[in-house]
Design a protein around this motif. Sequence first.
Motif, PDB file in Angstrom:
ATOM      1  N   THR A 128     -44.800  18.490  53.319  1.00 17.47           N
ATOM      2  CA  THR A 128     -44.894  19.949  53.359  1.00 17.47           C
ATOM      3  C   THR A 128     -44.900  20.468  51.925  1.00 17.47           C
ATOM      4  N   PRO A 129     -45.730  21.485  51.609  1.00 17.15           N
ATOM      5  CA  PRO A 129     -45.849  21.950  50.218  1.00 17.15           C
ATOM      6  C   PRO A 129     -44.552  22.487  49.633  1.00 17.15           C
ATOM      7  N   ASP A 130     -43.721  23.105  50.461  1.00 16.49           N
ATOM      8  CA  ASP A 130     -42.529  23.754  49.931  1.00 16.49           C
ATOM      9  C   ASP A 130     -41.311  22.831  49.916  1.00 16.49           C
ATOM     10  N   THR A 131     -41.005  22.183  51.056  1.00 17.77           N
ATOM     11  CA  THR A 131     -39.780  21.375  51.155  1.00 17.77           C
ATOM     12  C   THR A 131     -39.990  19.910  50.817  1.00 17.77           C
ATOM     13  N   LYS A 132     -41.243  19.466  50.718  1.00 17.64           N
ATOM     14  CA  LYS A 132     -41.579  18.065  50.402  1.00 17.64           C
ATOM     15  C   LYS A 132     -41.093  17.085  51.466  1.00 17.64           C
ATOM     16  N   ARG A 133     -40.980  17.550  52.701  1.00 17.97           N
ATOM     17  CA  ARG A 133     -40.591  16.657  53.792  1.00 17.97           C
ATOM     18  C   ARG A 133     -41.822  15.970  54.367  1.00 17.97           C
ATOM     19  N   LEU A 134     -41.624  14.769  54.861  1.00 21.31           N
ATOM     20  CA  LEU A 134     -42.734  14.002  55.429  1.00 21.31           C
ATOM     21  C   LEU A 134     -43.153  14.607  56.766  1.00 21.31           C
ATOM     22  N   VAL A 135     -44.455  14.885  56.905  1.00 17.13           N
ATOM     23  CA  VAL A 135     -44.963  15.423  58.167  1.00 17.13           C
ATOM     24  C   VAL A 135     -45.971  14.488  58.819  1.00 17.13           C
ATOM     25  N   ASN A 136     -46.624  13.625  58.020  1.00 14.61           N
ATOM     26  CA  ASN A 136     -47.588  12.709  58.610  1.00 14.61           C
ATOM     27  C   ASN A 136     -48.001  11.657  57.585  1.00 14.61           C
ATOM     28  N   THR A 137     -48.742  10.677  58.067  1.00 14.46           N
ATOM     29  CA  THR A 137     -49.286   9.646  57.188  1.00 14.46           C
ATOM     30  C   THR A 137     -50.783   9.516  57.445  1.00 14.46           C
TER      31      THR A 137
ATOM     32  N   TYR B  88     -48.882   9.588  52.110  1.00 11.71           N
ATOM     33  CA  TYR B  88     -47.837  10.287  52.844  1.00 11.71           C
ATOM     34  C   TYR B  88     -47.974  11.790  52.620  1.00 11.71           C
ATOM     35  N   VAL B  89     -48.143  12.504  53.711  1.00  8.89           N
ATOM     36  CA  VAL B  89     -48.415  13.939  53.682  1.00  8.89           C
ATOM     37  C   VAL B  89     -47.089  14.700  53.784  1.00  8.89           C
TER      38      VAL B  89
ATOM     39  N   PHE C  25     -45.244   5.242  45.515  1.00  5.95           N
ATOM     40  CA  PHE C  25     -46.137   5.478  46.651  1.00  5.95           C
ATOM     41  C   PHE C  25     -46.944   6.742  46.367  1.00  5.95           C
ATOM     42  N   VAL C  26     -47.966   6.958  47.160  1.00  4.59           N
ATOM     43  CA  VAL C  26     -48.831   8.127  46.972  1.00  4.59           C
ATOM     44  C   VAL C  26     -48.499   9.169  48.033  1.00  4.59           C
ATOM     45  N   SER C  27     -48.195  10.370  47.585  1.00 10.82           N
ATOM     46  CA  SER C  27     -47.925  11.474  48.510  1.00 10.82           C
ATOM     47  C   SER C  27     -48.704  12.707  48.047  1.00 10.82           C
ATOM     48  N   VAL C  28     -49.095  13.529  49.013  1.00  9.02           N
ATOM     49  CA  VAL C  28     -49.852  14.755  48.707  1.00  9.02           C
ATOM     50  C   VAL C  28     -49.361  15.883  49.607  1.00  9.02           C
TER      51      VAL C  28
END
Length: 454
Positions: A165-174, A162-163, A132-135
Amino acid sequence: MNIVATQDLDKATIAARLGHEHVADIVEFLNGKTAEEATELVGHMPLQWAVEVLDQPQFQDACEVIEALPQDKAVALLEGMSADRASDVLRWIEEPSKSRLREALTPETRRGIDHLLTYPDGSAGALMTTEFVSVPSNWTVGQTLAHIREVEHSRETVYAIYVLTPDTKRLVNTVSLRRLIFGAPDAPIGSVANPYAPITVPPTMSQEEVARIISKYDFLAVPVVDSTGHVLGIVTVDDVIDAMIEEQTEDVQRMGGMEAIDKPYLDISFFEMIKKRGGWLCVLFLSEMLTTSAMQVYADELEKAIVLALFIPLVMSSGGNSGSQATSLIIRALALHEVRLRDWWRVAFRELPTGLVLGSILGVIGIVRIVVWQQAGIFDYGEHWRLLAITIGAALVGIVTFGSMAGSLLPFALKRLGFDPASASAPFIATLVDVTGIVIYFSVAWLFLHGTIL
């Protein structure tokens, strides 16, 4: 489809012609060949074509093809396939071939496949793809579009971004691809994200529940997230459709009173078909013996009034048909979450009057039939034919009502005990109603005919 005009063409020529067809047509063509022929044809295809073919769940011999191809070719195909499909294929390859292929994969691919293989079959984790694509959330729309162009060839789908967080890599939004395309290149990625919290599923969720969520929110894909908020993968709508078709096929087969088969009908061997159908057929036969035992109890009544035997098939089949209707309705309602276990009493209160009305309708028809046959001289039911007509009508009301109640509540009982409600098949309901129906029928007959023909 006319892929091959003559049987004299060599495999390389046939494989070249296949490249001009839609992948679904290629899969259909290969499914009509033996596993050996399919392996040879796939072996002659360019790598990208072969990967597309093997990525299709409808391709029946994927495991056999991968196992039969030279190891370097098989490994290259597994590397190119989507992670979820590759894990499905490896799952069913026998040892030692499975371990040999797995060890030849790149560490990244092997980790992804091993991770998917840890989830139970039929769960969101087993169904998902890790491609999948995440940024990061601090990227712009322009950066995201550039990233998609770079990684698109290695991703199964790009339905959404899938967006994290830069540090923890947790999902915050799509972000849907549509919203991303229409965003200003220098705008932050969060400005085009969905205005609501992301809808996610855990890896242990059943594929039926995942399908319900995708249908409810009209998604093309849903992210699978662990308890810490990290994205494990995504489940796409096409994977859900394939899984649900397979699940519904198994349910239909179980409702027919047999074990589910995992191959097309014409591919099942004779002895395997006997094994799948014979066991349950024997169980149903032994269950039907209870009907014979119940009739033996009323052997004296049958000797006194043989006319009662004429209507046994009529009243028994009516109860079985009513039970089968109710079972089918409730099994489907449970699968779609239209009703839940706690709703059993609501179903019972609904089916009770339904059974009474349906039984009354059939009872009236049965009474009319006896009256017409008697008055028209078609058959003489004896001097007490009026009481016989009332007996048949009342028995139909009781048996159809019982059939509706039993058929609607048995799926709840099976689900509560941890069994598949589809096991409450029409044959089992028919058997249950046959046994109890005999008791109801002769009890009603004794009530109305005692002192006359009984």
